[in-house]
Design a protein around this motif. Structure first.
Motif, PDB file in Angstrom:
ATOM      1  N   GLY A 112       0.705  -1.304  -0.179  1.00 50.63           N
ATOM      2  CA  GLY A 112      -0.164  -0.039  -0.054  1.00 50.63           C
ATOM      3  C   GLY A 112       0.877   1.129  -0.031  1.00 50.63           C
ATOM      4  N   ASN A 113       1.970   1.314   0.766  1.00 47.46           N
ATOM      5  CA  ASN A 113       2.861   2.440   0.741  1.00 47.46           C
ATOM      6  C   ASN A 113       3.427   2.729  -0.510  1.00 47.46           C
ATOM      7  N   ALA A 114       3.813   1.459  -1.041  1.00 43.63           N
ATOM      8  CA  ALA A 114       4.699   1.572  -2.261  1.00 43.63           C
ATOM      9  C   ALA A 114       3.841   1.970  -3.351  1.00 43.63           C
ATOM     10  N   VAL A 115       2.598   1.692  -3.381  1.00 38.00           N
ATOM     11  CA  VAL A 115       1.675   2.198  -4.472  1.00 38.00           C
ATOM     12  C   VAL A 115       1.385   3.768  -4.540  1.00 38.00           C
ATOM     13  N   VAL A 116       0.873   3.952  -3.191  1.00 40.85           N
ATOM     14  CA  VAL A 116       0.638   5.620  -3.038  1.00 40.85           C
ATOM     15  C   VAL A 116       2.063   6.368  -2.991  1.00 40.85           C
ATOM     16  N   GLN A 117       2.845   6.068  -2.450  1.00 38.38           N
ATOM     17  CA  GLN A 117       4.268   6.892  -2.218  1.00 38.38           C
ATOM     18  C   GLN A 117       4.556   7.077  -3.491  1.00 38.38           C
ATOM     19  N   THR A 118       4.669   6.003  -4.398  1.00 39.85           N
ATOM     20  CA  THR A 118       5.325   6.094  -5.958  1.00 39.85           C
ATOM     21  C   THR A 118       4.329   6.984  -6.904  1.00 39.85           C
ATOM     22  N   ALA A 119       3.264   6.983  -6.495  1.00 43.81           N
ATOM     23  CA  ALA A 119       2.088   7.849  -7.284  1.00 43.81           C
ATOM     24  C   ALA A 119       2.265   9.154  -7.073  1.00 43.81           C
ATOM     25  N   LEU A 120       2.369   9.498  -5.788  1.00 45.78           N
ATOM     26  CA  LEU A 120       2.347  10.693  -5.349  1.00 45.78           C
ATOM     27  C   LEU A 120       3.877  11.434  -5.577  1.00 45.78           C
ATOM     28  N   ALA A 121       4.882  10.528  -5.306  1.00 35.76           N
ATOM     29  CA  ALA A 121       6.272  11.003  -5.703  1.00 35.76           C
ATOM     30  C   ALA A 121       6.473  11.360  -6.942  1.00 35.76           C
ATOM     31  N   LEU A 122       6.002  10.356  -8.101  1.00 36.52           N
ATOM     32  CA  LEU A 122       6.218  10.312  -9.383  1.00 36.52           C
ATOM     33  C   LEU A 122       5.472  11.969  -9.579  1.00 36.52           C
ATOM     34  N   VAL A 123       4.395  11.990  -9.619  1.00 37.27           N
ATOM     35  CA  VAL A 123       3.596  13.266  -9.883  1.00 37.27           C
ATOM     36  C   VAL A 123       4.341  14.679  -9.366  1.00 37.27           C
ATOM     37  N   THR A 124       4.712  14.562  -8.171  1.00 40.43           N
ATOM     38  CA  THR A 124       5.549  15.587  -7.860  1.00 40.43           C
ATOM     39  C   THR A 124       6.756  15.749  -8.292  1.00 40.43           C
ATOM     40  N   ALA A 125       7.600  14.783  -8.519  1.00 43.34           N
ATOM     41  CA  ALA A 125       8.881  15.090  -9.089  1.00 43.34           C
ATOM     42  C   ALA A 125       8.647  15.463 -10.546  1.00 43.34           C
ATOM     43  N   LEU A 126       7.748  14.964 -11.199  1.00 45.21           N
ATOM     44  CA  LEU A 126       7.589  15.849 -12.634  1.00 45.21           C
ATOM     45  C   LEU A 126       7.014  17.114 -12.755  1.00 45.21           C
ATOM     46  N   VAL A 127       6.293  17.487 -11.797  1.00 47.12           N
ATOM     47  CA  VAL A 127       5.879  18.912 -11.710  1.00 47.12           C
ATOM     48  C   VAL A 127       7.248  19.836 -11.070  1.00 47.12           C
ATOM     49  N   LEU A 128       8.141  19.351 -10.244  1.00 42.92           N
ATOM     50  CA  LEU A 128       9.036  19.893  -9.890  1.00 42.92           C
ATOM     51  C   LEU A 128      10.227  19.854 -10.620  1.00 42.92           C
ATOM     52  N   ASN A 129      10.450  19.059 -11.840  1.00 42.05           N
ATOM     53  CA  ASN A 129      11.199  19.215 -12.679  1.00 42.05           C
ATOM     54  C   ASN A 129      10.964  20.323 -13.873  1.00 42.05           C
ATOM     55  N   GLN A 130       9.677  20.611 -13.937  1.00 42.67           N
ATOM     56  CA  GLN A 130       9.261  21.809 -14.822  1.00 42.67           C
ATOM     57  C   GLN A 130       9.978  23.176 -14.404  1.00 42.67           C
ATOM     58  N   ARG A 131      10.232  23.981 -15.182  1.00 49.16           N
ATOM     59  CA  ARG A 131      10.732  25.585 -15.142  1.00 49.16           C
ATOM     60  C   ARG A 131       9.552  26.363 -14.968  1.00 49.16           C
ATOM     61  N   PHE A 132       9.299  26.769 -13.628  1.00 48.86           N
ATOM     62  CA  PHE A 132       8.353  27.902 -13.287  1.00 48.86           C
ATOM     63  C   PHE A 132       8.871  28.667 -12.222  1.00 48.86           C
ATOM     64  N   PRO A 133       8.471  29.932 -12.057  1.00 49.34           N
ATOM     65  CA  PRO A 133       8.947  30.678 -11.145  1.00 49.34           C
ATOM     66  C   PRO A 133       8.817  30.088  -9.647  1.00 49.34           C
TER      67      PRO A 133
END
Length: 290
Positions: free
Chosen positions: A74-95
């Protein structure tokens, strides 16, 4: 050969320190598992494999193991989903992207006791914020006791622990994303690849090594989580959240069966070492030849 010897010399102090800090307690736990000690400081006698027969022959160990597997998955699924979305957002260039990367780790550095207090208040049926919000949204009709039933307790614990740890996983994924050459994305855009195609053909395959390492480390860390479970539910209700670490604590300090608890800890260590060994072998076998 010289490089290998030099590498061993550099890591030997850390290995010796780990051997002293971790190796000696493991040896003591192994010796304790062959005795019948009840409480710390009391004398015991050698009983051989009797503790192992009792633990493996009882239902408590296998139930706790099953709950630990559910907890880890359960932790693997939830953490991976949240972390992947967050990492993709933080990898973008924005102010203020650098500020966002710093602030994302706040939930990870907050002490566990503070996290427990916050979520106990948020999920409380009297005065908490979550129940009123869900009622106003029409999701529920009356307040729900999130730790009251067997199913909801484990689900709630998984969500809270994932909320606590996904920033760490996100930062590790972000480090993997920053190593992907930008030229690959630029060439894909020129070829007309959309966002989903770029993710499926470039991001996901090149992120696999980081995900595999995070999977191993995350599994080992999640499996050994004790504090959040104990502080929020103490293994309840009716043992629904009694994972192996909780079972070890209850057996040693509430059941006064220290040797039996040491036996469970030894079996848990063997399971985790076996998992780490097998996954490491698989990762090594799937690495491309250089």
């Amino acid at each position: 050969m010289k490089n290998t010897t030099l590498a061993f010399l550099f890591v030997s102090p850390a290995m010796l320190f780990l051997l002293a800090v971790l190796g000696w307690p493991l040896v003591q736990a192994l010796l304790l598992s062959f005795q019948n000690v009840g409480v710390i400081g009391s004398q015991g006698r050698f009983v051989g494999l009797a503790n192992y027969a009792a633990v493996l022959g009882g239902a408590g160990f296998w139930r706790a193991l099953g709950r630990s597997v559910v907890w880890v998955l359960g932790n693997a699924v939830v953490q991976t989903a949240l972390a992947l979305v967050t990492a993709l957002v933080l990898n973008q260039r924005f102010p203020s992207v650098r500020v966002a990367r710093v602030w994302i780790i706040l939930t990870w550095i907050v002490p566990t006791v503070v996290v427990v207090i916050i979520w106990r208040w948020l999920l409380s049926t009297s005065g908490g914020m979550i129940n009123p919000l869900l009622i106003q949204a029409g999701v529920i009709e009356r307040p729900v006791g999130f730790f009251a039933t067997r199913e909801s307790a484990m689900t709630t614990l998984i969500l809270i622990n994932s909320w606590r740890w996904f920033p760490f996983t996100a930062l590790m994924m972000l480090a993997g994303l920053t190593r992907i050459p930008g030229d690959l994305y630029e060439a894909a855009r020129i070829d007309g690849a959309g966002a989903w195609q770029r993710f499926r053909r470039i991001t996901w395959p090149l992120l696999q090594p980081s995900l595999l390492v995070l999977g191993v480390v995350g599994t080992l860390l999640s499996f050994n989580v004790f504090d959040i479970i104990w502080l929020l539910t103490a293994g309840g209700p009716a043992g629904a959240s009694t994972t192996l670490p909780v079972l070890i604590y209850e057996t040693a300090f509430k059941g006064y069966r220290l040797s039996e608890a040491a036996t469970v800890s030894v079996l848990t260590s063997i399971l985790l070492m076996g998992f780490a060994f097998l996954t490491t072998r698989v990762m090594t076998a799937t690495e491309p030849a250089r």
